[in-house]
Design an enzyme around this catalytic site. Structure first.
Site, short mmCIF file in Angstrom:
data_model
loop_
_atom_site.label_atom_id
_atom_site.label_comp_id
_atom_site.label_asym_id
_atom_site.label_seq_id
_atom_site.Cartn_x
_atom_site.Cartn_y
_atom_site.Cartn_z
N CYS A 44 0.87 -1.17 0.00
CA CYS A 44 0.00 0.00 0.00
C CYS A 44 0.90 1.22 0.00
CB CYS A 44 -0.87 -0.02 1.25
SG CYS A 44 -1.66 1.57 1.56
N GLU A 94 8.30 -0.01 -12.03
CA GLU A 94 6.95 0.18 -12.59
C GLU A 94 5.91 0.41 -11.49
OE1 GLU A 94 6.04 -3.09 -15.19
OE2 GLU A 94 7.19 -2.22 -16.82
N CYS A 114 -4.62 1.44 -3.89
CA CYS A 114 -5.17 0.92 -2.65
C CYS A 114 -6.35 1.78 -2.20
CB CYS A 114 -4.08 0.89 -1.58
SG CYS A 114 -4.67 0.13 -0.07
N CYS A 157 -7.64 1.32 1.12
CA CYS A 157 -7.76 0.97 2.54
C CYS A 157 -7.99 2.19 3.43
CB CYS A 157 -6.51 0.21 3.00
SG CYS A 157 -5.08 1.30 3.26
N GLU A 185 13.54 -1.57 -20.33
CA GLU A 185 13.11 -2.95 -20.54
C GLU A 185 12.47 -3.07 -21.90
OE1 GLU A 185 10.37 -4.66 -17.78
OE2 GLU A 185 11.39 -3.84 -16.04
N TRP A 217 2.54 -12.41 -21.13
CA TRP A 217 1.34 -11.90 -20.46
C TRP A 217 0.22 -11.52 -21.43
CZ3 TRP A 217 1.58 -7.13 -22.57
CH2 TRP A 217 2.85 -6.54 -22.75
N GLU A 261 7.52 -16.09 -14.91
CA GLU A 261 7.98 -15.54 -16.18
C GLU A 261 8.94 -16.47 -16.92
OE1 GLU A 261 7.09 -10.86 -15.72
OE2 GLU A 261 9.01 -11.49 -14.90
N LYS A 262 8.81 -17.76 -16.66
CA LYS A 262 9.76 -18.68 -17.31
C LYS A 262 9.57 -18.77 -18.82
CE LYS A 262 7.05 -22.70 -15.82
NZ LYS A 262 5.98 -21.89 -15.19
N HIS A 266 8.81 -16.02 -20.53
CA HIS A 266 9.13 -14.69 -21.05
C HIS A 266 10.56 -14.74 -21.56
CE1 HIS A 266 9.99 -10.41 -21.20
NE2 HIS A 266 8.73 -10.14 -20.93
C1 GAL Z 1 7.71 -5.51 -16.68
C2 GAL Z 1 8.41 -5.71 -15.38
C3 GAL Z 1 9.42 -6.83 -15.45
C4 GAL Z 1 8.84 -8.02 -16.16
C5 GAL Z 1 8.38 -7.59 -17.52
C6 GAL Z 1 7.80 -8.71 -18.33
O1 GAL Z 1 6.45 -5.00 -16.46
O2 GAL Z 1 9.05 -4.55 -14.93
O3 GAL Z 1 9.81 -7.18 -14.15
O4 GAL Z 1 7.77 -8.53 -15.42
O5 GAL Z 1 7.38 -6.62 -17.40
O6 GAL Z 1 7.35 -8.25 -19.58
ZN ZN Z 2 -3.69 0.96 1.64
#
Ligand code: GAL
Ligand code: ZN
Length: 658
Positions: free
Chosen positions: A118, A153, A158, A160, A305, A313, A353-354, A356
């Site tokens: 939070c 990121e 939250c 709460c 990144e 994902w 994330e294996k 990814h």
């Molecule tokens: C980003 C994140 C990374 C990894 C990546 C996968 O959002 O910062 O840690 O999860 O996505 O695409």
């Molecule tokens: Zn909170």
């Protein structure tokens, strides 16, 4: 103030997130060998290392990180060191359940994934600050340290009770008195009047539509609450290392953080870019996010990144075909990036994330992915010195603003199909396809440097922004605005006349009688083109009708209105029509494309003295380029034209006659 240059020192940073705690130490040596082979000069350590460094409250295990920092230094690889505060260890939630976020229904968001904190929790903040302090004290003087990476990121929300208290404090600072808040939120509606501050809560689950001004303030507050977390950690590391730049990686065009505001607090603006390899407009999307991040950075930015291949994902996760990783990496450089990094160095074998991709995929060093990474590394090494200190010029600004986005995307509006990021994308695409370089700006920024300013759609504009736009046109600028712009003020209060009076005067519109949103599959004909999504029943005053509606209820009424240098487009023209319109207006305003006559799918970008030609199309093409050039990547002379294979890139420098 330190800058990205203090990290790059004339090179382009190349590397990625490195999570060695997931591997036995023998692997580290192989990692370093392969990093060197690939030209990696930067690794981001520690992003998810909280539980490893602080296995129980207050404990510290730095030995492994000491060894890694030294290993990197010995091998000439710089470290972007992360504060690991985005993923608290299980002990935190277990001992301090109040640190766990609650969703709108009051349900707990548990540990077992990541980012379960939070932002308003003093307990979370206390642990995060203590760890940051120790990390900065220990590694602040380490020669491998190049940059600080705060959290990762920032994106939690939250609702709460602690958040409620924090929200009230924020609201007092914004509105001053409870009467002013009632006025701003329009609480006379539905008997929502607050008698005391204590009655105010975050917009939790409710019976029916929520108060939009309350939701808008809560979104502003949430971005600010996260920013406070960032600033607290930044201040700690900056106290230890005033000359080391600090960043926190943005998600691209992400609604949860007002990146304009955040960027003011960062030494380095960085972003994570994951266009879909199957998206036919992925190259344009990547260009847009580069333009946006460069504008937030007001100079060089860091791609912290991206994926060397597939992400994991999306519903279906496609790898990058041969050449695409290189194309998009060089494209980011062309758009001003001085760091090209990945999530992550070595593909994980366990965990969520294996599947990814990594720079070093499951296929290992002989794998295609790694072979391509090596090529990119060697090319970036060549480019660094050539690009040092260079920038990207743009004569056109696209206006974008989080407040407007937040106010726009709420319940109770006229069309749920109006998707703000998609509209911004359509307008950028129209300019990008004409090779007109763009920057982004906020509506209250100084716009005087631009020949053309376009507003894809800014539903909310405060008085400062409106006066700024009016002044911009009065002082000689050209403005093109998309539909449903200038409708609401800073509190989401609709302005009389369906659009602010100053803007109506600017566009030569007397009244916006009604808004006519279109159904998802509906199109409306205009003079010579079709349009989608939206239409408006306009009555012009001094404005000239450039195109009229030719079908539906609004037949014969103005669709596009022009009043001197101010244009209003009350619908979303189909891509070719929007492109033609903007190309015409840009031409009249004196904004020039980088190159004329480019084949479809080929992008040209100038950075400093270098001309990048990037083939986003599916086939190889011949690109006409006037004059004589040297292709620095293909090591060839280019005389009048150059061949680009699928996903091919040429990097041209003009040859001076001998
Ligand atoms: C980003 C994140 C990374 C990894 C990546 C996968 O959002 O910062 O840690 O999860 O996505 O695409
Ligand atoms: Zn909170």
């Amino acid at each position: 103030m330190p800058s990205l240059h203090d990290s790059t020192r004339g090179r382009i940073l190349f590397g990625g997130d490195y999570n060695p705690e997931q591997w036995p130490e023998e692997t580290w040596l192989e990692d370093v060998r392969l990093m060197k082979e690939a030209g990696v000069n930067s690794v981001t350590l520690g992003v998810f290392s909280w539980a490893r460094i602080e296995p129980r409250p207050g404990a510290r295990d730095f030995g492994w990180l000491d060894r890694l920092m030294d290993l990197m230094r010995l091998n000439g690889i710089g470290v972007v060191l992360a504060t690991p505060t985005c993923s608290p260890p299980p002990w935190m939630g277990s001992r301090h359940p109040e640190t766990l976020p609650r969703d709108e229904d009051g349900r707990t968001v548990w540990w077992g994934s990541r980012q379960q904190f939070c932002p308003s929790s003093p307990v979370y903040r206390g642990y995060a600050a203590a760890l940051t302090e120790d990390l900065a004290a220990r590694y602040g003087g380490h020669p491998a340290l190049r940059m600080w990476h705060i959290n990762n990121e920032y994106c939690t929300h939250c609702w709460c009770d602690e958040t409620a208290r924090h929200f009230r404090t924020w609201l007092r600072a914004r509105h001053g008195t409870i009467d002013a808040l009632n006025e701003a939120w329009g609480t006379a509606f539905w008997s929502q009047r607050y008698d005391t501050w204590d009655e105010i809560i975050p917009p939790r689950r409710a019976q029916y539509m929520k108060n939009p001004a309350q939701v808008l303030d809560f979104r502003r507050f949430t971005s600010d609450a996260l920013l406070e977390c960032y600033v607290a950690e930044r201040d700690i590391v900056a106290r230890h290392t005033p000359r080391t730049p600090v960043t926190s990686n943005f998600m691209p065009l992400w609604s949860g953080q007002d990146a304009w505001k955040w960027a003011e607090h960062e030494d380095v603006v960085s972003v994570d870019l994951y266009p879909d390899p199957r998206d036919p407009h992925g190259g344009q999307y990547n260009a847009m996010l580069g333009d946006m991040t460069r504008s937030q950075a007001r100079g060089p930015w860091a791609l912290l990144e991206q994926a060397a291949g597939a992400v994991n994902w999306r519903g279906v996760n496609h790898p990058k075909p041969r050449g695409l990783n290189r194309l998009w990496s060089l494209q980011s450089v062309a758009h001003g990036a001085d760091a090209i990094c990945y999530f992550q160095w070595r593909q994980s074998r366990q965990g969520a994330e294996k599947f990814h991709s990594g720079m070093l995929s499951h296929a290992g060093e002989q794998g295609r992915t790694f072979q391509e990474v090596k090529r990119i590394g060697s090319e970036l090494a060549l480019l660094g010195p050539l690009l040092e200190g260079t920038g990207v010029r743009s004569e056109i600004a696209i206006l974008h603003d989080w407040d407007s986005w937040w106010a726009d995307q709420q319940d109770g509006r006229l069309s749920a199909h109006v998707d703000y990021p998609e509209i911004v994308r359509s307008w950028h695409r129209a300019l990008w396809e004409s090779n007109l370089p763009t920057a982004f700006a906020r509506p209250d920024h100084d716009l005087s440097a631009y020949r053309l300013v376009v507003v894809p759609h800014l539903y909310l504009l405060d008085d400062i922004a409106i006066d700024n736009l009016v002044r911009y046109v009065r002082d000689g600028g050209t403005l093109v605005s998309g539909f449903l712009t200038g409708v609401a003020d800073q509190d989401d209060r609709v302005r009389a006349g369906g659009m602010d009076a100053r803007l109506r005067e600017l566009f030569g519109i007397r009244t916006v009688h009604e808004w006519w949103p279109l159904d998802a599959d509906e199109t409306v004909e205009c003079d010579g083109f079709s349009a989608t999504l939206w239409s408006e029943e306009l009555e012009v005053s001094t404005g000239e009708t450039v195109a009229s509606y030719g079908s539906g209820e609004l037949t014969g009424l103005p669709a596009i209105v022009r009043n001197g240098r101010a244009w209003y487009v009350s619908t979303l023209p189909e891509p070719a029509a929007l492109r033609a319109l903007l190309a015409r207006v840009a031409g009249d305003a004196g904004a020039r494309p980088v190159l004329d006559g480019l084949p479809q799918g080929v992008e040209a970008v100038r950075r400093g003295e270098l001309l990048f030609l990037l083939n986003h199309g599916a086939k190889s093409v011949t690109v006409p380029v006037p004059g004589r050039h040297q292709d620095l990547l293909g090591k060839r002379c280019v005389d009048g034209s150059v061949e680009l294979e699928r996903h091919g890139v040429a990097l041209l420098r003009a040859r001076t006659p001998a």
